[in-house]
Write an enzyme that holds these catalytic residues in place. Structure first.
Site, PDB file in Angstrom:
ATOM      1  N   HIS A 185      68.373-123.854 -23.741  1.00  0.00           N
ATOM      2  CA  HIS A 185      67.163-123.516 -24.501  1.00  0.00           C
ATOM      3  C   HIS A 185      67.418-122.237 -25.291  1.00  0.00           C
ATOM      4  O   HIS A 185      67.339-121.139 -24.753  1.00  0.00           O
ATOM      5  CB  HIS A 185      65.992-123.356 -23.535  1.00  0.00           C
ATOM      6  CG  HIS A 185      64.669-123.196 -24.197  1.00  0.00           C
ATOM      7  ND1 HIS A 185      63.479-123.480 -23.565  1.00  0.00           N
ATOM      8  CD2 HIS A 185      64.318-122.767 -25.444  1.00  0.00           C
ATOM      9  CE1 HIS A 185      62.475-123.243 -24.382  1.00  0.00           C
ATOM     10  NE2 HIS A 185      62.975-122.793 -25.532  1.00  0.00           N
TER      11      HIS A 185
ATOM     12  N   HIS B 211      67.038-120.654 -29.583  1.00  0.00           N
ATOM     13  CA  HIS B 211      66.645-120.877 -30.978  1.00  0.00           C
ATOM     14  C   HIS B 211      67.533-120.121 -31.959  1.00  0.00           C
ATOM     15  O   HIS B 211      67.241-120.121 -33.156  1.00  0.00           O
ATOM     16  CB  HIS B 211      65.188-120.460 -31.172  1.00  0.00           C
ATOM     17  CG  HIS B 211      64.230-121.242 -30.327  1.00  0.00           C
ATOM     18  ND1 HIS B 211      63.815-122.505 -30.655  1.00  0.00           N
ATOM     19  CD2 HIS B 211      63.633-120.944 -29.147  1.00  0.00           C
ATOM     20  CE1 HIS B 211      62.985-122.950 -29.720  1.00  0.00           C
ATOM     21  NE2 HIS B 211      62.869-122.023 -28.790  1.00  0.00           N
TER      22      HIS B 211
ATOM     23  N   ALA C 139      54.653-119.380 -29.738  1.00  0.00           N
ATOM     24  CA  ALA C 139      55.024-119.203 -31.144  1.00  0.00           C
ATOM     25  C   ALA C 139      55.033-120.518 -31.922  1.00  0.00           C
ATOM     26  O   ALA C 139      55.529-120.570 -33.051  1.00  0.00           O
ATOM     27  CB  ALA C 139      56.396-118.535 -31.227  1.00  0.00           C
TER      28      ALA C 139
ATOM     29  N   HIS D 243      60.638-122.623 -19.511  1.00  0.00           N
ATOM     30  CA  HIS D 243      60.410-121.179 -19.286  1.00  0.00           C
ATOM     31  C   HIS D 243      59.185-120.943 -18.389  1.00  0.00           C
ATOM     32  O   HIS D 243      58.132-120.450 -18.814  1.00  0.00           O
ATOM     33  CB  HIS D 243      60.349-120.368 -20.573  1.00  0.00           C
ATOM     34  CG  HIS D 243      59.546-120.924 -21.715  1.00  0.00           C
ATOM     35  ND1 HIS D 243      58.238-121.317 -21.606  1.00  0.00           N
ATOM     36  CD2 HIS D 243      59.889-121.104 -23.018  1.00  0.00           C
ATOM     37  CE1 HIS D 243      57.801-121.726 -22.788  1.00  0.00           C
ATOM     38  NE2 HIS D 243      58.792-121.608 -23.656  1.00  0.00           N
TER      39      HIS D 243
ATOM     40  N   ALA E  18      53.883-119.031 -21.381  1.00  0.00           N
ATOM     41  CA  ALA E  18      53.157-120.052 -22.155  1.00  0.00           C
ATOM     42  C   ALA E  18      52.712-121.184 -21.223  1.00  0.00           C
ATOM     43  O   ALA E  18      52.935-122.362 -21.488  1.00  0.00           O
ATOM     44  CB  ALA E  18      54.009-120.591 -23.307  1.00  0.00           C
TER      45      ALA E  18
ATOM     46  N   HIS F 140      60.105-111.276 -19.762  1.00  0.00           N
ATOM     47  CA  HIS F 140      59.322-112.507 -19.586  1.00  0.00           C
ATOM     48  C   HIS F 140      58.892-112.696 -18.135  1.00  0.00           C
ATOM     49  O   HIS F 140      57.853-113.310 -17.873  1.00  0.00           O
ATOM     50  CB  HIS F 140      60.136-113.725 -20.047  1.00  0.00           C
ATOM     51  CG  HIS F 140      60.213-113.880 -21.529  1.00  0.00           C
ATOM     52  ND1 HIS F 140      61.077-113.140 -22.298  1.00  0.00           N
ATOM     53  CD2 HIS F 140      59.527-114.688 -22.379  1.00  0.00           C
ATOM     54  CE1 HIS F 140      60.924-113.493 -23.569  1.00  0.00           C
ATOM     55  NE2 HIS F 140      59.994-114.417 -23.636  1.00  0.00           N
TER      56      HIS F 140
ATOM     57  N   ASP G 104      66.343-118.622 -24.266  1.00  0.00           N
ATOM     58  CA  ASP G 104      65.245-118.751 -25.233  1.00  0.00           C
ATOM     59  C   ASP G 104      65.431-117.725 -26.356  1.00  0.00           C
ATOM     60  O   ASP G 104      64.466-117.193 -26.900  1.00  0.00           O
ATOM     61  CB  ASP G 104      63.882-118.578 -24.559  1.00  0.00           C
ATOM     62  CG  ASP G 104      62.726-119.128 -25.401  1.00  0.00           C
ATOM     63  OD1 ASP G 104      62.989-119.850 -26.373  1.00  0.00           O
ATOM     64  OD2 ASP G 104      61.567-118.810 -25.100  1.00  0.00           O
TER      65      ASP G 104
ATOM     66  N   GLY H 228      60.136-115.818 -27.945  1.00  0.00           N
ATOM     67  CA  GLY H 228      61.548-115.920 -27.603  1.00  0.00           C
ATOM     68  C   GLY H 228      62.077-114.586 -27.105  1.00  0.00           C
ATOM     69  O   GLY H 228      61.326-113.674 -26.754  1.00  0.00           O
TER      70      GLY H 228
END
Length: 373
Positions: free
Chosen positions: A50, A52, A131, A208, A212, A242, A265, A300
């Site tokens: 995971h 981005h 996000a 994660h 969220a 996080h 992430d 992220g």
């Protein structure tokens, strides 16, 4: 080629030995060119399911060379294989991202191997979107769309994040499995019963976990409680932002050391200084290494896998030998990659060589040295 002088995590146990590489596979036979790794730890190459982006490149905007740029940076951080995570986007842009990834997957280059695609959405809860662009989220799951994406990807979509409460998601999960896609649940405010229905339907991971996501209440354990109680794998961002270190330890105690998967992430800011960046369509501000949307929502991370390993050692008091399974054997087991994640005869020659301060000295992918410090 063979590695000499190091301490190798051989079949799960640290052992001083020479480690051979033949035709991209691992062997106990030493032969060919010698790579001196004296005094170093030799671990399986890290696997990031995971992420981005990194090093100034965002997955949603990355062409094939951009994806290779990300992968070259990841190799400097000990990552040998990764999935590119496509943030919820328009159908047109998602198909473009898939096309770029296809040009990199399965083709060796001087970086971490791109092993497939992770779609984070679009079947996600607007209330827990993080996000994600709300106007692009689907209110009803559409198997036909995923079939279209998987056909375009030629089977390279490996992982999808879904919210259990989106209409049609519990029914979608078995359909995804038939397409060769592993389902994760997250970005969700789902109640316990709906979450457990998705787990029974075949979901295998939580995205994660703790972020969220609707959190635990003693009268309604919700998705968070369902993930911790069940046998699902548990994605964990071990950056100390996080999740509190105590939360990481709680996950390990609840799930066991074989069910927690350390992900980054990461966004395009990973490896770069504070400043203004992008995450898909979003503007992101990074201050003191912490990535957030302008409204303060965390977006992220700037984490790398070798830093996650160092953090895990600090958080848990355990050795790197023990902690590395969260980014090697566990992600490999979740994804069904039977030749990755472990150092043993016949396994893929994907390795990371660390010094005693847990800094990356070499990364080897498919038997090729793709990075040396």
């Amino acid at each position: 080629m063979y590695l000499s002088g190091g301490e190798v995590l051989w079949q799960g146990t640290p052992r001083a030995m020479d480690l051979g590489v033949e035709d991209g596979k691992l062997t106990e036979r030493a032969g060919g060119e010698k790579l001196d790794v004296s005094g170093c730890l030799v671990l399986p190459g890290f696997l990031d399911l995971h992420t981005h982006g990194g090093n100034g490149v965002d997955v949603n905007a990355a062409d094939a060379e951009g994806l290779r740029t990300i992968g070259r940076f990841f190799a400097t951080q000990g990552t040998a294989g990764w999935l590119c995570s496509v943030l919820t986007d328009t159908e047109e842009q998602t198909l473009w991202c898939i096309e770029q990834a296809k040009q990199v997957i399965g083709r060796p280059y001087d970086g971490a191997a791109l092993l497939g695609i992770h779609l984070e959405g679009p079947c996600l809860s607007a209330a827990y979107k993080g996000a994600m662009p709300e106007h692009l989220l689907m209110k009803r799951a559409d198997a036909a769309l995923f079939e279209k994406y998987q056909k375009a990807a030629e089977g390279h979509i490996k992982y999808v994040t879904l919210s259990p409460e989106v209409e049609g998601v519990p029914e979608l999960i078995p359909a995804l499995e038939k397409m060769g896609i592993t389902a994760a649940i997250g970005h969700s405010g789902a109640d316990y019963a709906t979450s457990m229905a998705c787990i029974r339907a075949g979901a295998r991971s939580g995205t994660h976990v703790g972020n969220a996501m609707r959190l635990f209440h003693q009268h309604e354990p919700a998705i968070f409680g369902a993930i911790l109680e069940s046998d699902l794998y548990c994605e964990t961002i071990c950056d100390g932002r996080h999740l509190h270190p105590g939360s990481v330890r709680l996950y390990l105690k609840a799930k066991g050391w074989d069910r927690v998967v350390a992900i980054t992430d990461s966004i395009m800011a990973a490896g770069l200084p504070d400043g203004n960046y992008k995450l898909g369509v979003n503007d992101v501000v990074v201050e003191e290494g912490d990535a957030k949307l302008p409204d303060g929502t965390r977006a992220g991370s700037t984490l790398t896998q070798v830093q996650a390993l160092r953090n895990l050692v600090k958080f848990t008091g355990r050795s790197a030998w023990e902690c590395c399974r969260l980014m090697t054997a566990n992600p490999a087991a979740l994804m069904g990659w039977g030749t990755k994640g472990t150092i043993a005869p016949g396994m893929d020659a994907d390795l990371v060589v660390l010094d005693r301060d847990l800094r990356v000295r070499h990364t080897i992918v498919g038997g090729r040295v793709v990075y040396s410090a």
